[in-house]
Design a protein around this motif. Structure first.
Motif, PDB file in Angstrom:
ATOM      1  N   ARG A   3     106.209  13.105  -3.492  1.00  0.00           N
ATOM      2  CA  ARG A   3     106.402  13.033  -4.935  1.00  0.00           C
ATOM      3  C   ARG A   3     107.498  13.995  -5.392  1.00  0.00           C
ATOM      4  O   ARG A   3     107.666  15.065  -4.818  1.00  0.00           O
ATOM      5  N   CYS A   4     108.206  13.606  -6.424  1.00  0.00           N
ATOM      6  CA  CYS A   4     109.200  14.483  -7.035  1.00  0.00           C
ATOM      7  C   CYS A   4     108.507  15.683  -7.664  1.00  0.00           C
ATOM      8  O   CYS A   4     107.492  15.528  -8.365  1.00  0.00           O
ATOM      9  N   ARG A   5     109.051  16.855  -7.448  1.00  0.00           N
ATOM     10  CA  ARG A   5     108.416  18.066  -7.976  1.00  0.00           C
ATOM     11  C   ARG A   5     108.637  18.248  -9.469  1.00  0.00           C
ATOM     12  O   ARG A   5     108.004  19.087 -10.093  1.00  0.00           O
ATOM     13  N   LEU A   6     109.537  17.441 -10.051  1.00  0.00           N
ATOM     14  CA  LEU A   6     109.777  17.560 -11.484  1.00  0.00           C
ATOM     15  C   LEU A   6     109.022  16.500 -12.273  1.00  0.00           C
ATOM     16  O   LEU A   6     108.278  16.822 -13.196  1.00  0.00           O
ATOM     17  N   CYS A   7     109.183  15.217 -11.898  1.00  0.00           N
ATOM     18  CA  CYS A   7     108.586  14.152 -12.701  1.00  0.00           C
ATOM     19  C   CYS A   7     107.386  13.491 -12.047  1.00  0.00           C
ATOM     20  O   CYS A   7     106.700  12.685 -12.676  1.00  0.00           O
ATOM     21  N   ALA A  11     109.432   7.698  -5.979  1.00  0.00           N
ATOM     22  CA  ALA A  11     110.671   6.989  -5.653  1.00  0.00           C
ATOM     23  C   ALA A  11     111.742   7.982  -5.203  1.00  0.00           C
ATOM     24  O   ALA A  11     112.672   8.322  -5.940  1.00  0.00           O
ATOM     25  N   LEU A  12     111.593   8.460  -3.969  1.00  0.00           N
ATOM     26  CA  LEU A  12     112.537   9.416  -3.395  1.00  0.00           C
ATOM     27  C   LEU A  12     113.376   8.721  -2.321  1.00  0.00           C
ATOM     28  O   LEU A  12     112.823   8.123  -1.395  1.00  0.00           O
ATOM     29  N   GLU A  13     114.699   8.810  -2.447  1.00  0.00           N
ATOM     30  CA  GLU A  13     115.604   8.122  -1.533  1.00  0.00           C
ATOM     31  C   GLU A  13     116.459   9.126  -0.774  1.00  0.00           C
ATOM     32  O   GLU A  13     116.870  10.156  -1.319  1.00  0.00           O
ATOM     33  N   SER A  14     116.755   8.828   0.490  1.00  0.00           N
ATOM     34  CA  SER A  14     117.528   9.733   1.335  1.00  0.00           C
ATOM     35  C   SER A  14     118.974   9.855   0.849  1.00  0.00           C
ATOM     36  O   SER A  14     119.615   8.860   0.493  1.00  0.00           O
ATOM     37  N   ARG A  45     116.830  14.487  -0.441  1.00  0.00           N
ATOM     38  CA  ARG A  45     116.483  13.212  -1.077  1.00  0.00           C
ATOM     39  C   ARG A  45     116.711  13.327  -2.575  1.00  0.00           C
ATOM     40  O   ARG A  45     116.760  14.433  -3.125  1.00  0.00           O
ATOM     41  N   VAL A  46     116.838  12.188  -3.234  1.00  0.00           N
ATOM     42  CA  VAL A  46     117.000  12.179  -4.679  1.00  0.00           C
ATOM     43  C   VAL A  46     115.916  11.312  -5.298  1.00  0.00           C
ATOM     44  O   VAL A  46     115.542  10.264  -4.750  1.00  0.00           O
ATOM     45  N   CYS A  47     115.391  11.776  -6.426  1.00  0.00           N
ATOM     46  CA  CYS A  47     114.367  11.030  -7.163  1.00  0.00           C
ATOM     47  C   CYS A  47     115.052  10.047  -8.104  1.00  0.00           C
ATOM     48  O   CYS A  47     115.872  10.453  -8.938  1.00  0.00           O
ATOM     49  N   THR A  48     114.735   8.766  -7.976  1.00  0.00           N
ATOM     50  CA  THR A  48     115.347   7.776  -8.851  1.00  0.00           C
ATOM     51  C   THR A  48     114.641   7.689 -10.199  1.00  0.00           C
ATOM     52  O   THR A  48     115.032   6.891 -11.053  1.00  0.00           O
ATOM     53  N   GLY A  49     113.610   8.533 -10.393  1.00  0.00           N
ATOM     54  CA  GLY A  49     112.966   8.603 -11.698  1.00  0.00           C
ATOM     55  C   GLY A  49     113.682   9.559 -12.637  1.00  0.00           C
ATOM     56  O   GLY A  49     113.949   9.230 -13.792  1.00  0.00           O
ATOM     57  N   LEU A  55     114.783  19.116  -1.681  1.00  0.00           N
ATOM     58  CA  LEU A  55     114.256  19.249  -0.331  1.00  0.00           C
ATOM     59  C   LEU A  55     112.749  19.411  -0.409  1.00  0.00           C
ATOM     60  O   LEU A  55     112.226  19.947  -1.394  1.00  0.00           O
ATOM     61  N   PRO A  56     112.029  19.032   0.637  1.00  0.00           N
ATOM     62  CA  PRO A  56     110.588  19.315   0.646  1.00  0.00           C
ATOM     63  C   PRO A  56     110.367  20.826   0.757  1.00  0.00           C
ATOM     64  O   PRO A  56     111.140  21.525   1.422  1.00  0.00           O
ATOM     65  N   PRO A  57     109.338  21.358   0.109  1.00  0.00           N
ATOM     66  CA  PRO A  57     109.085  22.804   0.131  1.00  0.00           C
ATOM     67  C   PRO A  57     108.403  23.231   1.429  1.00  0.00           C
ATOM     68  O   PRO A  57     107.215  23.557   1.458  1.00  0.00           O
ATOM     69  N   LEU A  58     109.161  23.262   2.518  1.00  0.00           N
ATOM     70  CA  LEU A  58     108.597  23.555   3.834  1.00  0.00           C
ATOM     71  C   LEU A  58     108.437  25.048   4.083  1.00  0.00           C
ATOM     72  O   LEU A  58     107.676  25.462   4.947  1.00  0.00           O
TER      73      LEU A  58
END
Length: 427
Positions: A3-7, A11-14, A45-49, A55-58
């Motif tokens: 999931r997008c951390r903002l919205c 819908a996350l695309e490479s 990745r970029v959120c299309t929303g 980046l994932p918070p690894l």
């Protein structure tokens, strides 16, 4: 990452996959070279929303920033940038007026490189810096500094003790926090209801246009357009009222924001009504540039990965050819971006026997993953290499002057970004 951390969209695309690398500031001591070294995926990745690139918070900020290897004061151009900003902000916001007790807070204040200029002007200030070692350096320099991460509770506590801030500065930190909503609420807790927030952050528009993929690393959790920054600021109750393009870090933006209720801000990307016509025009112009570059649709991201691959091939071809010819190549700088570049390209000491850095903290250590020795800058003049590979390419103007002495033996500088260029320096 699901999931997008903002919205919250799924819908996350490479955008680009750079493999796996260690955290970019995890420089190795000599006694760590035979120990395992963790590496984490580096996949943007970029959120299309909401179009926030992320980046994932690894890794957590606590892992990166409790003891930090980066000291801002070692860059002369960055210190000058901070001095100029303070002078302009004091004038713009009338912070030097004797009739008021102005208060400035900087979040992620590092070693006091910026606030020392505020102290020199006799303006009350406070730094909030999570790294124990660089925060101690700031206090030693006379800059009041709280060791803490910013969240809503910290913001409220600082406000309760010191009062609301007329200006909150957040330079090159807005990308470094995985909880962007909580951090933004912390900014709102700090700032006065009629105050200002200044955020400087690298601009995704320039990052992609100039192939600056080496600025993608784990401590940068997100990469902003002005459009996605508007949504991020709105999530914490702030509204963007002006934007300035900056040359720093290869291309950044300074976002001027205020509490939303003070200017009638919304989350839809429209400039607030109660701002100047000039500011509204600058925001609208930047949004139009981002739209024209395709950064609000997937097509704008489609070719980036191929351009990144070319940068890698060109650098490796140069290093291998130099080695085959018997030419010597050494590095200059050990910045975070250098870790991404060296790891992605697979550069090891056989192609780059060492790099140098002005920061004594890094001397005697080794670059993450690639394990290239980091030495004092004086080593270059002693060895007189044929080429110096400049890893902090964003400081090109500053370093062309600093490294002009390589002309004495016919040495040349190599800049890998935005495309490989070999420069003959002038004395």
């Amino acid at each position: 990452m699901t999931r997008c951390r903002l919205c919250g969209s799924e819908a996350l695309e490479s955008v680009v996959d750079l493999g796996a690398t260690p955290p970019c500031e995890s420089f190795l001591a000599a006694d760590q070279l035979d120990l395992p070294e963790p590496a984490y995926p580096l996949h943007l990745r970029v959120c299309t929303g909401c179009w926030l690139a992320q980046l994932p918070p690894l890794i957590t900020p606590e892992e990166t920033f409790r003891e930090y290897a980066y000291f801002s004061s070692y860059s002369a151009s960055w210190v000058e940038h901070a001095r100029t900003f303070v002078a302009e902000a004091v004038r713009r916001l009338d912070l030097g007026a004797t009739a008021r007790d102005a208060f400035v807070v900087e979040v992620a204040s590092n070693d006091g490189y910026l606030l020392k200029h505020v102290v020199d002007r006799g303006i009350r200030c406070l730094g909030i810096e999570p790294s124990v070692n660089v925060g101690a350096a700031a206090r030693d320099a006379g800059v009041p500094t709280l060791t803490a991460f910013l969240d809503p509770a910290t913001g409220a506590a600082v406000r309760a003790e010191h009062g609301p801030a007329d200006l909150v500065v957040a330079n090159n930190v807005y990308a470094h926090i995985p909880d962007v909503v909580g951090f933004t609420r912390g900014l709102r807790a700090l700032v006065a209801d009629d105050g200002w927030v200044s955020v400087e952050v690298q601009h995704l528009l320039t990052l992609m246009a100039e192939n600056q993929y080496d600025t993608i690393y784990h401590e940068h959790f997100q990469y902003y357009t002005v459009g996605s920054a508007i949504r991020a600021l709105a999530s914490g109750g702030l509204a963007l009222v002006d934007v300035e393009p900056l040359p720093t870090h290869g291309g950044s933006v300074r976002l001027w924001a205020r509490p939303a209720e003070a200017v009638g801000g919304t989350a839809d990307g429209a400039p607030p009504a109660r701002t100047t016509a000039g500011a509204r025009g600058r925001v609208a112009d930047m949004l139009a540039r981002e739209k024209a570059a395709g950064l609000q649709e997937l097509s704008g991201y489609a070719e980036f990965s191929a351009r990144v691959a070319k940068v890698r091939r060109d650098l490796l071809r140069f290093l291998v050819d130099a080695a085959d010819r018997g030419a010597t190549v050494v590095g200059y700088g050990a910045p975070g971006k250098g870790s991404t570049l060296l790891n992605h390209c697979g550069v090891r000491p056989d192609l780059l026997p060492y790099t140098v850095d002005r920061n004594p903290y890094k001397h005697g250590r080794f670059t993450p993953g690639t394990r290239i020795p980091i030495l004092p800058p004086e080593r270059i003049a002693a060895d007189r290499p044929d080429y110096v590979l400049v890893l902090p390419w964003n400081l090109r103007t500053e370093l062309l002057a600093q490294l002009s002495y390589v002309h004495a033996w016919g040495g040349r500088l190599v800049f890998p970004i935005p495309e490989l260029s070999i420069v003959e320096v002038k004395p």
